[in-house]
Design a protein around this motif. Structure first.
Motif, PDB file in Angstrom:
ATOM      1  N   ILE A  44      10.899  60.820 -33.805  1.00 29.74           N
ATOM      2  CA  ILE A  44      11.350  61.615 -32.663  1.00 29.74           C
ATOM      3  C   ILE A  44      10.601  61.282 -31.378  1.00 29.74           C
ATOM      4  O   ILE A  44      11.015  61.692 -30.311  1.00 29.74           O
ATOM      5  CB  ILE A  44      11.260  63.140 -32.934  1.00 29.74           C
ATOM      6  CG1 ILE A  44       9.837  63.558 -33.235  1.00 29.74           C
ATOM      7  CG2 ILE A  44      12.207  63.548 -34.024  1.00 29.74           C
ATOM      8  CD1 ILE A  44       9.652  65.061 -33.324  1.00 29.74           C
ATOM      9  N   GLU A  45       9.523  60.500 -31.501  1.00 31.52           N
ATOM     10  CA  GLU A  45       8.760  60.193 -30.285  1.00 31.52           C
ATOM     11  C   GLU A  45       9.598  59.426 -29.272  1.00 31.52           C
ATOM     12  O   GLU A  45       9.433  59.586 -28.073  1.00 31.52           O
ATOM     13  CB  GLU A  45       7.478  59.437 -30.605  1.00 31.52           C
ATOM     14  CG  GLU A  45       7.676  58.013 -31.017  1.00 31.52           C
ATOM     15  CD  GLU A  45       6.384  57.280 -31.282  1.00 31.52           C
ATOM     16  OE1 GLU A  45       6.474  56.124 -31.664  1.00 31.52           O
ATOM     17  OE2 GLU A  45       5.302  57.855 -31.120  1.00 31.52           O
ATOM     18  N   LEU A  62       2.160  68.614 -27.082  1.00 33.12           N
ATOM     19  CA  LEU A  62       2.193  68.698 -28.538  1.00 33.12           C
ATOM     20  C   LEU A  62       3.206  69.748 -28.982  1.00 33.12           C
ATOM     21  O   LEU A  62       3.945  69.538 -29.939  1.00 33.12           O
ATOM     22  CB  LEU A  62       0.802  69.024 -29.083  1.00 33.12           C
ATOM     23  CG  LEU A  62       0.692  69.264 -30.577  1.00 33.12           C
ATOM     24  CD1 LEU A  62       1.119  68.036 -31.369  1.00 33.12           C
ATOM     25  CD2 LEU A  62      -0.723  69.676 -30.934  1.00 33.12           C
ATOM     26  N   ASP A  63       3.276  70.850 -28.266  1.00 34.52           N
ATOM     27  CA  ASP A  63       4.223  71.922 -28.600  1.00 34.52           C
ATOM     28  C   ASP A  63       5.671  71.435 -28.602  1.00 34.52           C
ATOM     29  O   ASP A  63       6.497  71.964 -29.345  1.00 34.52           O
ATOM     30  CB  ASP A  63       4.080  73.095 -27.626  1.00 34.52           C
ATOM     31  CG  ASP A  63       2.795  73.864 -27.823  1.00 34.52           C
ATOM     32  OD1 ASP A  63       2.180  73.743 -28.907  1.00 34.52           O
ATOM     33  OD2 ASP A  63       2.396  74.581 -26.890  1.00 34.52           O
ATOM     34  N   ASP A  64       5.995  70.446 -27.778  1.00 34.20           N
ATOM     35  CA  ASP A  64       7.349  69.887 -27.765  1.00 34.20           C
ATOM     36  C   ASP A  64       7.682  69.244 -29.113  1.00 34.20           C
ATOM     37  O   ASP A  64       8.768  69.435 -29.655  1.00 34.20           O
ATOM     38  CB  ASP A  64       7.509  68.864 -26.641  1.00 34.20           C
ATOM     39  CG  ASP A  64       7.307  69.470 -25.262  1.00 34.20           C
ATOM     40  OD1 ASP A  64       7.718  70.625 -25.044  1.00 34.20           O
ATOM     41  OD2 ASP A  64       6.730  68.774 -24.399  1.00 34.20           O
ATOM     42  N   PHE A  65       6.736  68.498 -29.659  1.00 32.50           N
ATOM     43  CA  PHE A  65       6.939  67.871 -30.961  1.00 32.50           C
ATOM     44  C   PHE A  65       7.033  68.916 -32.068  1.00 32.50           C
ATOM     45  O   PHE A  65       7.875  68.802 -32.959  1.00 32.50           O
ATOM     46  CB  PHE A  65       5.801  66.887 -31.272  1.00 32.50           C
ATOM     47  CG  PHE A  65       5.961  65.569 -30.591  1.00 32.50           C
ATOM     48  CD1 PHE A  65       6.748  64.568 -31.137  1.00 32.50           C
ATOM     49  CD2 PHE A  65       5.330  65.320 -29.390  1.00 32.50           C
ATOM     50  CE1 PHE A  65       6.902  63.350 -30.510  1.00 32.50           C
ATOM     51  CE2 PHE A  65       5.470  64.104 -28.749  1.00 32.50           C
ATOM     52  CZ  PHE A  65       6.261  63.114 -29.313  1.00 32.50           C
ATOM     53  N   ILE A  66       6.177  69.919 -31.993  1.00 33.39           N
ATOM     54  CA  ILE A  66       6.200  70.970 -33.009  1.00 33.39           C
ATOM     55  C   ILE A  66       7.526  71.726 -32.962  1.00 33.39           C
ATOM     56  O   ILE A  66       8.125  72.013 -34.005  1.00 33.39           O
ATOM     57  CB  ILE A  66       4.994  71.914 -32.848  1.00 33.39           C
ATOM     58  CG1 ILE A  66       3.699  71.148 -33.158  1.00 33.39           C
ATOM     59  CG2 ILE A  66       5.132  73.142 -33.740  1.00 33.39           C
ATOM     60  CD1 ILE A  66       2.429  71.902 -32.833  1.00 33.39           C
ATOM     61  N   ILE A  68      10.466  70.635 -31.976  1.00 33.72           N
ATOM     62  CA  ILE A  68      11.517  69.789 -32.535  1.00 33.72           C
ATOM     63  C   ILE A  68      11.391  69.749 -34.059  1.00 33.72           C
ATOM     64  O   ILE A  68      12.386  69.850 -34.774  1.00 33.72           O
ATOM     65  CB  ILE A  68      11.472  68.364 -31.940  1.00 33.72           C
ATOM     66  CG1 ILE A  68      11.849  68.418 -30.459  1.00 33.72           C
ATOM     67  CG2 ILE A  68      12.382  67.411 -32.706  1.00 33.72           C
ATOM     68  CD1 ILE A  68      11.608  67.131 -29.711  1.00 33.72           C
ATOM     69  N   ARG A  69      10.181  69.618 -34.551  1.00 37.45           N
ATOM     70  CA  ARG A  69       9.949  69.570 -36.015  1.00 37.45           C
ATOM     71  C   ARG A  69      10.421  70.858 -36.668  1.00 37.45           C
ATOM     72  O   ARG A  69      11.100  70.834 -37.694  1.00 37.45           O
ATOM     73  CB  ARG A  69       8.456  69.330 -36.274  1.00 37.45           C
ATOM     74  CG  ARG A  69       8.033  69.433 -37.714  1.00 37.45           C
ATOM     75  CD  ARG A  69       8.525  68.230 -38.502  1.00 37.45           C
ATOM     76  NE  ARG A  69       7.945  68.221 -39.820  1.00 37.45           N
ATOM     77  CZ  ARG A  69       8.535  68.764 -40.892  1.00 37.45           C
ATOM     78  NH1 ARG A  69       9.684  69.349 -40.778  1.00 37.45           N
ATOM     79  NH2 ARG A  69       7.949  68.698 -42.066  1.00 37.45           N
TER      80      ARG A  69
END
Length: 76
Positions: A44-45, A62-66, A68-69
């Motif tokens: 997803i990066e 980091l919250d953006d990745f979390i 999406i996860r």
């Protein structure tokens, strides 16, 4: 294709910091423990990168990745 060696958490922190990802050390530590690097970032990066060579984020946290996860793991 060769097998990649696992990288230390401090190495991963350095890599993500060099890509301008915004994070608190303690939050990243917890996220890596909970999700692991591969599950959280790989795949997803590319949708969050502002530049791919070298990989660079622009105002990405980091919250953006979390988020999406977590969204991807919701079962309907």
């Amino acid at each position: 294709m060769s097998i990649k060696q696992s990288e230390s958490r401090s190495g991963l922190k350095s890599k993500l910091a060099s890509r301008n990802l915004e994070f608190e050390d303690s939050e990243l530590e917890e996220a890596l423990k909970k999700y692991n690097y591969f599950n959280l970032f790989n795949g997803i990066e590319s949708i969050l990168l502002s530049k791919t060579n070298p990989k660079t984020f622009n105002k990405v946290k980091l919250d953006d990745f979390i988020a999406i996860r977590v969204f991807n793991s919701i079962k309907i």
